[in-house]
Design an enzyme around this catalytic site. Structure first.
Site, PDB file in Angstrom:
ATOM      1  CE  LYS A 191       0.546   1.221   4.507  1.00 29.28           C
ATOM      2  NZ  LYS A 191       0.651   2.544   5.167  1.00 29.28           N
ATOM      3  CB  THR A 248      -1.673   4.576   2.494  1.00 37.31           C
ATOM      4  OG1 THR A 248      -1.871   3.816   3.681  1.00 37.31           O
ATOM      5  CG2 THR A 248      -0.268   5.146   2.527  1.00 37.31           C
TER       6      THR A 248
END
Length: 333
Positions: A191, A248
């Site tokens: 991520k 994120t």
């Protein structure tokens, strides 16, 4: 129980504040000057400014002191370093920690040079200990502000998962359990790489459609690599996969997203990293993930594009154009 957190960065400090609402905590930092400042001010102004650390948090720069303190009660050792610091920290702790202390790490990445995930590093450095990973969508600043958060603890050891839940499942924090360590770690690692790509996308003003497509295809790449490593597909639809990826890639507090934004603006990577003042794990992880994918024969074009931009071999806009020029394919399979 007693909880010692080894690493006084933003996330380690935030977790110390949260945990101390129910358990005594000792926060270890390598730098004696930082420890002295923490004792004097009860704030970590370097990494988590403006956040008061309660009286139930003690501080030390001595590993022996922290480990001896853990030996006095049922305990949990939490490694709050970056991936680059995981191996040396575990190596130093292995002979010092009490035999009953479980070990949980917070870092999200792949070790540069070896391609090891954190649990593989732990397997090489720790002997006969219960271990696991705590991961999920969590900005340190929000955890420190006692805002709601949901995380996953992954381990093959049921007692270790129970200890982590006892330590962290209270107040605004909800902790889920998993035994898919590979999937949870891989979701947390990749991520960060995808967040750099999302920052580039937003920095080039490519729109919400493009960002949604990037997040979706980034998740597909993560799941492909996970399948090759034996992870379960449903893990990537959970907190440590989709949840952390969305946070994120879209959250303004994301350091990795800020790296991508700055790259799209034409800044040099060295200047961006220096200005952050914190580790952006996606930067070293991108090359490690790309190498691992190539070794396993897994196609990961977004990861490869991020690596090309970080290395300077492609400009951000040219990397996007190269992705758009790829041939059409089936979405699944």
């Amino acid at each position: 129980m007693r909880v010692a957190i080894f690493g006084a960065g933003a996330w380690g400090s935030a977790l110390a504040r949260h945990t101390a609402a129910r358990h005594p905590v000792m926060l270890w930092a390598r730098d004696p000057a930082l420890v002295e400042a923490l004792r004097r001010e009860r704030r970590n102004e370097r990494y988590l400014p403006g956040v008061e650390l309660p009286a139930t948090v003690a501080f030390t720069h001595r590993l022996d002191e922290a480990c001896e303190w853990l030996a006095q009660a049922p305990s949990l050792a939490v490694i709050g370093t970056a991936v680059a610091g995981l191996r040396p920290t575990l190596r130093a702790l292995d002979a010092r920690l009490p035999a009953t202390a479980g070990v949980v790490w917070l870092c999200k990445g792949i070790e540069a040079g070896t391609g090891r995930l954190p649990h593989q590093v732990a397997g090489e450095e720790l002997h006969g200990r219960a271990t696991g990973v705590l991961s999920g969508p969590s900005f340190a600043q929000e955890v420190a502000a006692a805002l709601p958060v949901a995380l996953t603890v992954a381990s093959a050891d049921a007692a270790l998962k129970a200890a982590a839940i006892e330590a962290f499942h209270h107040g605004p924090a909800r902790i889920y359990r998993s035994d898919d360590v590979v999937g949870v770690e891989l979701g947390g690692a990749l991520k960060n790489v995808m967040a750099i790509a999302a920052g580039i996308c937003d920095g080039l003003a490519l729109g919400h459609n493009a960002r949604a497509a990037l997040i979706t295809r980034g998740l597909a790449e993560t799941a492909r690599l996970g399948a090759a490593l034996g992870a379960r597909g449903e893990t990537f639809m959970g907190l440590a996969g989709l949840g952390d990826l969305v946070l994120t890639c879209t959250g303004d507090l994301s350091r990795n997203r800020r790296v991508g934004l700055a790259l799209a603006g034409g800044e040099a990577l060295s200047e961006i990293v220096a200005r952050l003042g914190h580790v952006a794990e996606g930067v070293p992880c991108a090359a490690a993930a790309d190498a691992l994918a190539r070794e396993l024969g897994v196609e990961m074009p977004i990861v490869a594009a991020v690596v090309a931009v970080l290395s300077g071999s492609l400009r951000p806009r040219d990397a996007v154009l190269a992705l758009l020029a790829r041939e059409s394919r089936a979405e699944h399979g």
